[in-house]
Design an enzyme around this catalytic site. Structure first.
Site, PDB file in Angstrom:
ATOM      1  N   THR A   1     116.203  67.021  13.801  1.00 55.63           N
ATOM      2  CA  THR A   1     115.946  66.924  12.358  1.00 55.63           C
ATOM      3  C   THR A   1     116.497  65.599  11.854  1.00 55.63           C
ATOM      4  OG1 THR A   1     116.069  69.318  12.116  1.00 55.63           O
ATOM      5  CG2 THR A   1     116.379  68.006  10.119  1.00 55.63           C
ATOM      6  N   LYS A  54     109.821  69.388   7.882  1.00 51.24           N
ATOM      7  CA  LYS A  54     111.043  70.032   8.379  1.00 51.24           C
ATOM      8  C   LYS A  54     112.109  70.059   7.290  1.00 51.24           C
ATOM      9  CE  LYS A  54     113.857  71.970  11.353  1.00 51.24           C
ATOM     10  NZ  LYS A  54     114.528  71.459  12.527  1.00 51.24           N
ATOM     11  N   LYS A  91     124.777  69.031   7.943  1.00 51.01           N
ATOM     12  CA  LYS A  91     123.912  67.975   8.458  1.00 51.01           C
ATOM     13  C   LYS A  91     122.500  68.078   7.863  1.00 51.01           C
ATOM     14  CE  LYS A  91     122.211  68.496  12.721  1.00 51.01           C
ATOM     15  NZ  LYS A  91     120.749  68.378  12.533  1.00 51.01           N
TER      16      LYS A  91
END
Lengths: 303, 303
Positions: free
Chosen positions: B101, B177, B245
């Site tokens: 990602t 995403k 994150k």
């Protein structure tokens, strides 16, 4: 959808809005006698046209079941126990089915007052929206004495597809509704935020809907509301203005339990802002418009 | 699940963690030759035991497909283009499949560098978790040149149940995403908040799971994670530390687009706090423990 029961009951409705009128009509279709009242005379006329009668202090004496499906706790209080409240006109042993979203503490108070008046009380918030109210397929999160469930059974059977029995104490139904509303409200705001993020990166809204609906990021609300953004259709099925009220109850309850709810508060702040900007009467999918406007993004227009 | 293809390919994997090892093994089962590397020698040994070989600068020259499935953007950069990066050792026309990602901008940069080196690049973040990685049933959100899709096809077929083709430009896969992660992260935090709210009101966690899963407040994440809270099982399938994150990427992207994301920020703040309190290595369902601890609530113990 038609449901029939062996013994017709007399069921009174206080509140004939998007939810109440559909619930009342579902009871009529099931063969019950239905009384109703609403501040909006047009709503009452529609009930009468469908075969109902006006609920008055006199006719309330016939009602073994009294369904309160008004806007909030204050209205619930008023319609039951206020100066023109109906509780004192109900026959002994009648059951109050309270369906507005209110705090568990208020449900317990209402139930205690009902007991003092020799009435039963079912804490019975509803879920499912106006379409399911109209077809008698609501989901009801209910708690109360077994006698209250038994007395309310004809109305519950006519109005609901599923009745979740949450135990013998008033308050549990309203607590579960608060849990549901926390999630539902957050999911709607997150949907708006996520659609705006995707559009800001050049993604097509319809493609976002397709991919996310098949991914781990999906939710019931995403799949129900995002299509409205894709269609550009913000006619209210459930209005933005519901959420300052319902998420306000959520954060109040949480505060009372010393529980922090920063995610719900963030969603609440967004709905309040949308309301302040004049979007309150639009469908809650229009929360996406708040995000889009702030970032200068274009959303699909009405098709 | 076994998938076979007509022509075996040589597929290299950088990153053999919970996702990467499962993806590599899925490729082995489909009959491909698989090379792999990981900082953790044990992971590499497991790949070799399953029939793979070590990825080295030499053996990289055999790989027509290079799957990068490391932790983040910095590691992706390093494993592709760093001092010991593999891109320069790949044969001309090989395709890089980048699955970590990362931000759309980083995906575009990586793709441009690949093009400069006569390599193809597929922006291909993954969704579905370790269990689906192991069975070759991931969902992949992919964008890139048609040639990149074609070259990567043997690996995609072995690893994924569904490949969402988001167009010819790197960046769209990573954008989708980010949309998914915004929703997924918010939904997990909201689940913890909602469970804690219900428990604070005396509701049974298992009953909350049952009722909400059948109500408008449900989400994919609620149905996937809430059972872990009910079971008291916080062994990490997806760790809390993923979210600072991933939601950090989300809010960074949003900021770059002048888009406010207060709901995602509220969830991000919660995951950071959970991490700070030492919960980072636990399953992300353990966000519920942060809420419960703050309000002095008991959660179910391990059954």
């Amino acid at each position: 959808m038609s449901k029939t029961t062996a013994a017709p009951a007399t069921i009174a409705f206080a509140g004939l809005g998007a939810m109440g009128l559909g619930m009342a009509e579902s009871c009529l279709r099931a063969g019950h006698r239905v009384l109703g009242t609403d501040l909006n005379r047009t709503a009452l006329d529609r009930l009468i046209a469908a075969g109902g009668r006006e609920l008055t202090p006199d006719s309330a004496g016939e009602a073994g079941i009294f369904v309160s499906v008004v806007l909030n706790a204050a209205q619930t209080q008023e319609v039951l126990y206020g100066e023109s409240g109906f509780a004192r006109h109900l026959p002994p042993g009648a059951v109050i089915v309270s369906s507005a979203t209110i705090a568990p503490e208020q449900a317990r108070d209402n139930a205690a007052r009902a007991a003092d008046m020799n009435l039963l009380y079912l804490d019975a918030p509803i879920s499912g929206g106006a379409a399911r109210a109209a077809t008698g397929e609501l989901s009801i999160m209910a708690s109360g004495a077994q006698e209250a469930f038994d007395a309310a059974a004809p109305a519950l059977a006519a109005m609901a597809r599923s009745v979740h029995d949450l135990g013998r104490d008033a308050g549990a139904g309203s607590a579960m509704k608060a849990v549901n509303q926390l999630l539902a409200g957050v999911h709607i705001a997150a949907m708006g935020e996520a659609l705006a993020l995707g559009i800001s990166q050049g993604l097509d809204p319809e493609r976002i809907l397709q991919v996310i609906s098949a991914s781990a990021g999906t939710s019931w609300m995403f799949e129900n509301r995002a299509p409205r953004v894709v269609e550009g259709d913000y006619e209210a099925r459930s209005a933005i203005d519901i959420w300052p009220k319902d998420l306000g109850i959520v954060t109040d309850i949480a505060q009372g339990a010393a529980l922090s709810t920063p995610v719900a508060e963030a969603a609440l702040t967004r709905f309040r802002e949308a309301s302040r900007q004049g979007l309150g009467a639009l469908d809650d999918a229009a929360i996406t418009r708040l995000y889009a406007a702030e970032a200068g993004l274009s959303l699909p227009g009405k098709r």
